[in-house]
Motif scaffolding. Structure first.
Motif, PDB file in Angstrom:
ATOM      1  N   GLU A  57     -40.532  25.839 -17.613  1.00  0.00           N
ATOM      2  CA  GLU A  57     -39.251  25.725 -18.304  1.00  0.00           C
ATOM      3  C   GLU A  57     -38.624  24.360 -18.048  1.00  0.00           C
ATOM      4  O   GLU A  57     -38.885  23.736 -17.029  1.00  0.00           O
ATOM      5  N   SER A  58     -37.761  23.928 -18.957  1.00  0.00           N
ATOM      6  CA  SER A  58     -37.035  22.675 -18.782  1.00  0.00           C
ATOM      7  C   SER A  58     -35.836  22.897 -17.877  1.00  0.00           C
ATOM      8  O   SER A  58     -35.214  23.954 -17.912  1.00  0.00           O
ATOM      9  N   ILE A  59     -35.519  21.872 -17.106  1.00  0.00           N
ATOM     10  CA  ILE A  59     -34.449  21.989 -16.124  1.00  0.00           C
ATOM     11  C   ILE A  59     -33.689  20.665 -16.075  1.00  0.00           C
ATOM     12  O   ILE A  59     -34.279  19.596 -16.228  1.00  0.00           O
ATOM     13  N   LEU A  60     -32.383  20.735 -15.905  1.00  0.00           N
ATOM     14  CA  LEU A  60     -31.561  19.555 -15.633  1.00  0.00           C
ATOM     15  C   LEU A  60     -31.333  19.540 -14.135  1.00  0.00           C
ATOM     16  O   LEU A  60     -30.922  20.567 -13.562  1.00  0.00           O
ATOM     17  N   LEU A  61     -31.598  18.424 -13.504  1.00  0.00           N
ATOM     18  CA  LEU A  61     -31.566  18.360 -12.048  1.00  0.00           C
ATOM     19  C   LEU A  61     -30.806  17.121 -11.589  1.00  0.00           C
ATOM     20  O   LEU A  61     -30.980  16.037 -12.138  1.00  0.00           O
ATOM     21  N   PRO A  92     -28.756   9.770 -10.373  1.00  0.00           N
ATOM     22  CA  PRO A  92     -29.955  10.620 -10.246  1.00  0.00           C
ATOM     23  C   PRO A  92     -29.866  11.905 -11.052  1.00  0.00           C
ATOM     24  O   PRO A  92     -29.737  12.995 -10.513  1.00  0.00           O
ATOM     25  N   ILE A  93     -29.946  11.766 -12.364  1.00  0.00           N
ATOM     26  CA  ILE A  93     -29.921  12.922 -13.259  1.00  0.00           C
ATOM     27  C   ILE A  93     -31.248  12.948 -14.008  1.00  0.00           C
ATOM     28  O   ILE A  93     -31.584  12.001 -14.719  1.00  0.00           O
ATOM     29  N   PHE A  94     -31.983  14.020 -13.818  1.00  0.00           N
ATOM     30  CA  PHE A  94     -33.315  14.138 -14.409  1.00  0.00           C
ATOM     31  C   PHE A  94     -33.371  15.395 -15.270  1.00  0.00           C
ATOM     32  O   PHE A  94     -32.723  16.393 -14.976  1.00  0.00           O
ATOM     33  N   CYS A  95     -34.185  15.334 -16.305  1.00  0.00           N
ATOM     34  CA  CYS A  95     -34.415  16.518 -17.119  1.00  0.00           C
ATOM     35  C   CYS A  95     -35.896  16.565 -17.445  1.00  0.00           C
ATOM     36  O   CYS A  95     -36.481  15.561 -17.852  1.00  0.00           O
ATOM     37  N   GLY A  96     -36.517  17.703 -17.237  1.00  0.00           N
ATOM     38  CA  GLY A  96     -37.937  17.813 -17.537  1.00  0.00           C
ATOM     39  C   GLY A  96     -38.449  19.215 -17.325  1.00  0.00           C
ATOM     40  O   GLY A  96     -37.725  20.110 -16.910  1.00  0.00           O
ATOM     41  N   LYS A  97     -39.730  19.356 -17.645  1.00  0.00           N
ATOM     42  CA  LYS A  97     -40.379  20.654 -17.492  1.00  0.00           C
ATOM     43  C   LYS A  97     -40.949  20.755 -16.085  1.00  0.00           C
ATOM     44  O   LYS A  97     -41.611  19.836 -15.602  1.00  0.00           O
ATOM     45  N   ILE A  98     -40.705  21.872 -15.435  1.00  0.00           N
ATOM     46  CA  ILE A  98     -41.245  22.097 -14.093  1.00  0.00           C
ATOM     47  C   ILE A  98     -42.731  22.409 -14.233  1.00  0.00           C
ATOM     48  O   ILE A  98     -43.114  23.380 -14.894  1.00  0.00           O
ATOM     49  N   THR A  99     -43.558  21.564 -13.630  1.00  0.00           N
ATOM     50  CA  THR A  99     -45.003  21.799 -13.694  1.00  0.00           C
ATOM     51  C   THR A  99     -45.553  22.368 -12.396  1.00  0.00           C
ATOM     52  O   THR A  99     -46.615  22.987 -12.405  1.00  0.00           O
ATOM     53  N   ASP A 100     -44.841  22.147 -11.278  1.00  0.00           N
ATOM     54  CA  ASP A 100     -45.349  22.650  -9.998  1.00  0.00           C
ATOM     55  C   ASP A 100     -44.183  22.796  -9.013  1.00  0.00           C
ATOM     56  O   ASP A 100     -43.258  21.981  -9.032  1.00  0.00           O
ATOM     57  N   ILE A 157     -35.269  10.521 -17.476  1.00  0.00           N
ATOM     58  CA  ILE A 157     -34.249  10.063 -16.542  1.00  0.00           C
ATOM     59  C   ILE A 157     -33.055   9.636 -17.373  1.00  0.00           C
ATOM     60  O   ILE A 157     -33.172   8.789 -18.251  1.00  0.00           O
ATOM     61  N   LYS A 158     -31.927  10.237 -17.088  1.00  0.00           N
ATOM     62  CA  LYS A 158     -30.716   9.956 -17.865  1.00  0.00           C
ATOM     63  C   LYS A 158     -30.084   8.660 -17.363  1.00  0.00           C
ATOM     64  O   LYS A 158     -29.292   8.655 -16.426  1.00  0.00           O
ATOM     65  N   ILE A 159     -30.462   7.552 -17.985  1.00  0.00           N
ATOM     66  CA  ILE A 159     -29.931   6.229 -17.657  1.00  0.00           C
ATOM     67  C   ILE A 159     -28.921   5.855 -18.740  1.00  0.00           C
ATOM     68  O   ILE A 159     -29.165   6.093 -19.931  1.00  0.00           O
ATOM     69  N   ILE A 160     -27.805   5.265 -18.323  1.00  0.00           N
ATOM     70  CA  ILE A 160     -26.726   4.967 -19.274  1.00  0.00           C
ATOM     71  C   ILE A 160     -27.201   4.120 -20.443  1.00  0.00           C
ATOM     72  O   ILE A 160     -26.962   4.454 -21.595  1.00  0.00           O
ATOM     73  N   ASN A 161     -27.927   3.023 -20.164  1.00  0.00           N
ATOM     74  CA  ASN A 161     -28.341   2.146 -21.257  1.00  0.00           C
ATOM     75  C   ASN A 161     -29.691   2.545 -21.864  1.00  0.00           C
ATOM     76  O   ASN A 161     -30.175   1.877 -22.763  1.00  0.00           O
ATOM     77  N   ALA A 162     -30.312   3.620 -21.370  1.00  0.00           N
ATOM     78  CA  ALA A 162     -31.549   4.138 -21.954  1.00  0.00           C
ATOM     79  C   ALA A 162     -31.573   5.655 -21.753  1.00  0.00           C
ATOM     80  O   ALA A 162     -32.344   6.177 -20.952  1.00  0.00           O
ATOM     81  N   PRO A 163     -30.721   6.380 -22.469  1.00  0.00           N
ATOM     82  CA  PRO A 163     -30.557   7.818 -22.207  1.00  0.00           C
ATOM     83  C   PRO A 163     -31.795   8.664 -22.482  1.00  0.00           C
ATOM     84  O   PRO A 163     -31.885   9.777 -21.998  1.00  0.00           O
ATOM     85  N   GLN A 164     -32.752   8.148 -23.203  1.00  0.00           N
ATOM     86  CA  GLN A 164     -33.958   8.935 -23.502  1.00  0.00           C
ATOM     87  C   GLN A 164     -35.188   8.356 -22.825  1.00  0.00           C
ATOM     88  O   GLN A 164     -36.307   8.539 -23.294  1.00  0.00           O
ATOM     89  N   PHE A 165     -35.008   7.676 -21.682  1.00  0.00           N
ATOM     90  CA  PHE A 165     -36.136   7.070 -20.983  1.00  0.00           C
ATOM     91  C   PHE A 165     -37.021   8.156 -20.384  1.00  0.00           C
ATOM     92  O   PHE A 165     -36.583   8.981 -19.600  1.00  0.00           O
ATOM     93  N   ASN A 166     -38.275   8.174 -20.778  1.00  0.00           N
ATOM     94  CA  ASN A 166     -39.230   9.135 -20.236  1.00  0.00           C
ATOM     95  C   ASN A 166     -40.085   8.448 -19.184  1.00  0.00           C
ATOM     96  O   ASN A 166     -40.761   7.453 -19.482  1.00  0.00           O
TER      97      ASN A 166
END
Length: 113
Positions: A35-39, A55-63, A76-85
């Motif tokens: 599942e996806s999680i905001l952390l 330190p705001i991360f969003c992603g699928k828990i793999t392990d 990674i939720k970065i201000i100047n790159a909010p969709q940085f994977n």
């Protein structure tokens, strides 16, 4: 004044409570694999490749292992790159997690200021 035996019992009780909380967090996160999680982690800010970010991360828990969880893909939720994977799986120590929200849409926009 508490005797040494009473202090030892109190310390053991506190350690048991901490271990129980760790196990409960581990079981809860383990149930969220896939599942996806905001952390959010405890640090005020992190630095990666010279870029400072909250330190705001969003992603699928793999392990989930005792001591850490792994997210991939992770945004990674970065201000100047909010969709940085982030290009690789990212493991985060469980003791550094300050807050998490399960079942979170990683494409959702949220204010970072």
């Amino acid at each position: 004044m508490a005797s040494k035996k009473e202090k030892d019992i109190e310390v053991n009780h506190d350690q048991n409570e901490i271990e129980e909380l760790d196990d409960r967090l581990f079981r809860e996160l383990r149930a969220l694999i896939g599942e996806s999680i905001l952390l959010v982690t405890e640090s005020d800010q992190l630095n990666l490749f010279g870029q400072t970010f909250r330190p705001i991360f969003c992603g699928k828990i793999t392990d989930v292992q005792h001591g850490h969880l792994t997210l991939f893909p992770v945004n990674i939720k970065i201000i100047n790159a909010p969709q940085f994977n982030f290009p690789t799986p990212l493991s985060i120590p469980l003791e550094k997690i300050a807050h998490f929200t399960p079942d979170f849409d990683c494409n959702a926009r949220l204010p970072l200021t």
